[in-house]
Design an enzyme around this catalytic site. Sequence first.
Site, PDB file in Angstrom:
ATOM      1  N   SER B  46       5.714  -2.454   0.369  1.00 51.48           N
ATOM      2  CA  SER B  46       7.174  -2.075   0.437  1.00 51.48           C
ATOM      3  C   SER B  46       7.516  -1.256   1.651  1.00 51.48           C
ATOM      4  O   SER B  46       8.664  -1.070   1.922  1.00 51.48           O
ATOM      5  CB  SER B  46       7.582  -1.255  -0.797  1.00 51.48           C
ATOM      6  OG  SER B  46       7.410  -2.115  -2.161  1.00 51.48           O
ATOM      7  N   HIS B  50       7.196   7.264  -0.236  1.00 49.16           N
ATOM      8  CA  HIS B  50       7.752   7.937  -1.528  1.00 49.16           C
ATOM      9  C   HIS B  50       7.789   9.379  -1.452  1.00 49.16           C
ATOM     10  O   HIS B  50       7.005   9.993  -0.769  1.00 49.16           O
ATOM     11  CB  HIS B  50       6.884   7.291  -2.547  1.00 49.16           C
ATOM     12  CG  HIS B  50       6.542   6.003  -2.915  1.00 49.16           C
ATOM     13  ND1 HIS B  50       7.787   5.330  -3.438  1.00 49.16           N
ATOM     14  CD2 HIS B  50       5.884   5.130  -2.564  1.00 49.16           C
ATOM     15  CE1 HIS B  50       7.434   4.129  -3.536  1.00 49.16           C
ATOM     16  NE2 HIS B  50       6.230   3.707  -3.011  1.00 49.16           N
ATOM     17  N   LYS B 249       6.151   0.450 -10.165  1.00 47.79           N
ATOM     18  CA  LYS B 249       7.500   1.053 -10.044  1.00 47.79           C
ATOM     19  C   LYS B 249       8.812   0.052 -10.262  1.00 47.79           C
ATOM     20  O   LYS B 249       9.977   0.391  -9.874  1.00 47.79           O
ATOM     21  CB  LYS B 249       7.726   1.380  -8.578  1.00 47.79           C
ATOM     22  CG  LYS B 249       6.720   2.923  -8.388  1.00 47.79           C
ATOM     23  CD  LYS B 249       6.933   3.498  -7.145  1.00 47.79           C
ATOM     24  CE  LYS B 249       5.894   4.728  -7.032  1.00 47.79           C
ATOM     25  NZ  LYS B 249       4.597   4.404  -6.786  1.00 47.79           N
ATOM     26  N   GLU B 334      -3.729   2.567  -4.289  1.00 47.73           N
ATOM     27  CA  GLU B 334      -2.629   1.617  -4.570  1.00 47.73           C
ATOM     28  C   GLU B 334      -1.287   2.500  -4.413  1.00 47.73           C
ATOM     29  O   GLU B 334      -1.637   3.580  -3.852  1.00 47.73           O
ATOM     30  CB  GLU B 334      -2.635   1.127  -5.842  1.00 47.73           C
ATOM     31  CG  GLU B 334      -2.607   2.131  -6.862  1.00 47.73           C
ATOM     32  CD  GLU B 334      -2.474   1.661  -8.229  1.00 47.73           C
ATOM     33  OE1 GLU B 334      -2.273   0.513  -8.568  1.00 47.73           O
ATOM     34  OE2 GLU B 334      -3.110   2.303  -9.244  1.00 47.73           O
ATOM     35  N   SER B 339       2.110   6.310   1.560  1.00 47.94           N
ATOM     36  CA  SER B 339       2.623   7.557   1.630  1.00 47.94           C
ATOM     37  C   SER B 339       1.631   8.610   1.749  1.00 47.94           C
ATOM     38  O   SER B 339       1.745   9.776   2.332  1.00 47.94           O
ATOM     39  CB  SER B 339       3.695   7.731   0.531  1.00 47.94           C
ATOM     40  OG  SER B 339       4.386   6.820   0.155  1.00 47.94           O
ATOM     41  N   CYS B 397      11.280 -13.659  22.453  1.00 45.91           N
ATOM     42  CA  CYS B 397      11.775 -13.817  21.117  1.00 45.91           C
ATOM     43  C   CYS B 397      13.017 -13.592  21.317  1.00 45.91           C
ATOM     44  O   CYS B 397      13.509 -12.178  21.276  1.00 45.91           O
ATOM     45  CB  CYS B 397      10.875 -12.983  20.180  1.00 45.91           C
ATOM     46  SG  CYS B 397      11.719 -12.715  18.524  1.00 45.91           S
ATOM     47  N   CYS B 399      15.337 -13.867  18.506  1.00 45.05           N
ATOM     48  CA  CYS B 399      15.747 -13.350  17.312  1.00 45.05           C
ATOM     49  C   CYS B 399      15.699 -11.981  17.326  1.00 45.05           C
ATOM     50  O   CYS B 399      16.515 -11.145  16.949  1.00 45.05           O
ATOM     51  CB  CYS B 399      15.234 -13.867  15.933  1.00 45.05           C
ATOM     52  SG  CYS B 399      15.573 -15.579  16.077  1.00 45.05           S
TER      53      CYS B 399
END
Lengths: 416, 479
Positions: B46, B50, B249, B334, B339, B397, B399
């Site tokens: 993600s 955290h 989470k 994990e 973080s 590139c 974009c």
Amino acid sequence: MNVDVLVIGAGPAGLAAAIAAKEDGIHNLLVLERESAPGGILKQCIHNGFGLHRFGEELTGPEYAQKDIDRAEELGITIQCDTTVLSVSEDKVVTCVSREHGFQEIHAKAIVLAMGCRERPRGALGTPGTRCAGIYSAGTAQKLVNLMGYMPGKRCVILGSGDIGLIMARRMTLQGAKVLACVELMPYSSGLNRNIVQCLEDYDIPLYLSHTVVDIHGKEKLTGVTVAQVDANRKPVPGTEMEFDCDTLLLSVGLIPENELSVGAGVNLSAVTSGAEVDDTLQTNVPGIFACGNVLHVHDLVDHVSNESFKAGLSAAQFAKGEFAVGETVAVLDGQGVRGVVPQRICAGAGRAVELMFRPAGVYRNAVCVVKCGDNIVARKKAPIFTPGEMVVVKLPEDVVAGLSGDLTVSVEGGQ
Amino acid sequence: MHYNMMIIGAGVTGCALARVLSRYEGSLAVLDRGYDVAEGASKANSGIVHAGFDAKPGTLKAKLNVRGANMFPGLCEELGVPYSQPGALVIGFDEEDRRTLLNLVEQGVQNGVEVRLLERDQVLELEPNTNPAVECALYAPTSGLTSPYELTFALADHAAVNGAEFLLGEEVASVARTGGLWQVTTDKNIYTCEILVNCAGISSAKIHNMMSDDKKTVIPRRGQYYLMDRMANLPFHMTMFQCPTKMGKGVLVSPTVHGNLLLGPSAEDIPDEKDVSTTAEGLAFVMDKCRLTWPQATIRGAITNFSGIRAHEQDGDFIIGKVAENAYETVGIESPGLSSAPAIAEMLGAQIAAEQNLQAKGEIVPAPKRSKPFSHMTDAERAKAVAENPLYGNLVCRCEVVTEAEIREAIRRPVGATTVDGVKRRTRSGMGRCQGGFCSPRVMEILAEELGIPMTEVTKCGGESYLLSGRVGEKEEQK
């Protein structure tokens, strides 16, 4: 730098716009092109079939482009290649960058947006599976094969039956690859009928309508795809899965007008076409910024692109010369069976003939396209078949336009 | 081949540790089965730094998350890695959620993290696109965002300029003690070393079990994500969490540090630790669950989907420290592993240095200076950049606005890109809305040129991932 008319893009749209502007007396004219040569996507479209409407002959893409490139050269139009536009502002200041000229800021009196479109990627479909090598959009594969001389693979499945996918089915076959299937989510193809016949049927490539790719296999290199039938809601039907062993998956699942620059300039986009909303002069909501070609709406034939872009170039020229005025406009609305009519507004008072273009929302046989102003029918067009793959062009003559009293609605009626 | 120190695993943990250990005398190698660094969980997560309220007080996860999160702004500044701190909300919809959130607030306070409970109106004021059924939310203003793979590349580069070698595309087959040394046998070579560190992420239990009789189990837990196109007005500017469950989470809706929107992850325990495919069910789950946070979510705007595998150790906490004579490990890293990575490296590095009497180097080479991305430059900076290096004038590139200068630089970095995906993650070329449709042929040409290989040898991500099957018109080879 100051110019009267700046054209962004030297594909068929930009070339036509520039030619029209120059022929209307604009000498301080500049065309910016991000690639090394003008011609746009036509450079890689080495098959024939271009130009039937405009030139009355069947040309290849490069031949079609060359006619406009030659004319532009004859007129002394400056095309600055290898130059990428970075921004366009509402007050028509353009920044661009190139190896040769460095960073440039150009002030234009009028701008024609002619950046073309891009292909929808796999991610936009949400197709699950692995992210292995061997998955290309059809246009990227066409560039690799036709311009760079490389084959993406030997056993190929094509997802989507857009024209580029169909053309690539034939191209890959002619180069010795085995094309196993062309898979189309919808119950009809979005490509031209002639391409289905000449690119699939002539080579015995099966077309699976109402099917889609539901899984992609292969850890490093593509090893196969799972294809399944879909129901009326386009959801895969369990139990209908077919496995194809292939090393290449080509996607021809739609084109999206490339309007990031336009948005930066404050141009309003249509949610249906993903292109600018324009009036019949091809002017956007931003005065002096015009749009044409596939950046405005995705066309089926380049002949239509050129035709539209001549108008845009002429309008930009008149704007730059201060001879341009838009009066009151009426809106043109999508009715039943119609998706994305362009232009979205018409200047009725100007009394110019107008061509309305759109793609049917589905397949309609023995139907009639009707243009209504209130309850009055102002134009009709009959056809044995309307399909999303072929644009419908409806002409509104000068006298009809001059007599318009309110908004227009375009619909496809009758038929099935 | 012999090294004083070897690290198995070139993810964010292994590379952060390599950066720490490269400051000591002795030869150092980092080994990974991936063909690039950050090929495991570090490339597909993600990207959240955290705040540290989520882990149970007193656990290693809590301690290292909080310390790591505090190190992040300075570390990213030093390494030239994107970092932002938009904050996070954990949203609740009923009394049970409120109790969960109050517990989290309590935990956050114990962990020393700034957190507080907000009521519905405050939540909707901060994030108006939140599901109006929201009751309350935990607010953590220090929650941050980073680019996990760019961080890993920068850590690897910094380790490399201080002497660390990267042995990529080699999978460990066995680890054994012979003649007072550790012998590491891969599918390609045999290595020996004095000090061995296991930072093997999803394979960390496998490596652990080769070194210890106290067997560990790491369960591959797959998370699937949707990535949405960048947009001028993101629906959320903070990371939006849902109340945690025992599987993780929950599904989040979060901006990325690059201005995209990320939806996910799912959480599925799967048998194959290398299976990073996405599934129709997993993606449907993500879309369905994220609507609890954001009812308007649709697939419109999606530019890709992907999955990553978290290394879930069954006892739940990080396992960090000595595992055998002259051998150390980080197992079960994990979430909040990203973080915590800087703090894990700091702690374990200090332990190794003390126990092994490592000698600090007299001079440490600073982190290679990263050029500002062309896409982030002002007009004046762009003009200057292209005047100094004309390759900034070749936009590759469109974009993501990436130039040829940046692509060549990415390939020439200390741990440089060797694949199209490697270029993509280092420069963002191909990360945008067309997903490499326009730029990938040009990137392939530049890679072939820089690496001195034919186009047909260029791969997407190493191994057999060849992008081209041959020249047009080439005769089929006889099998």
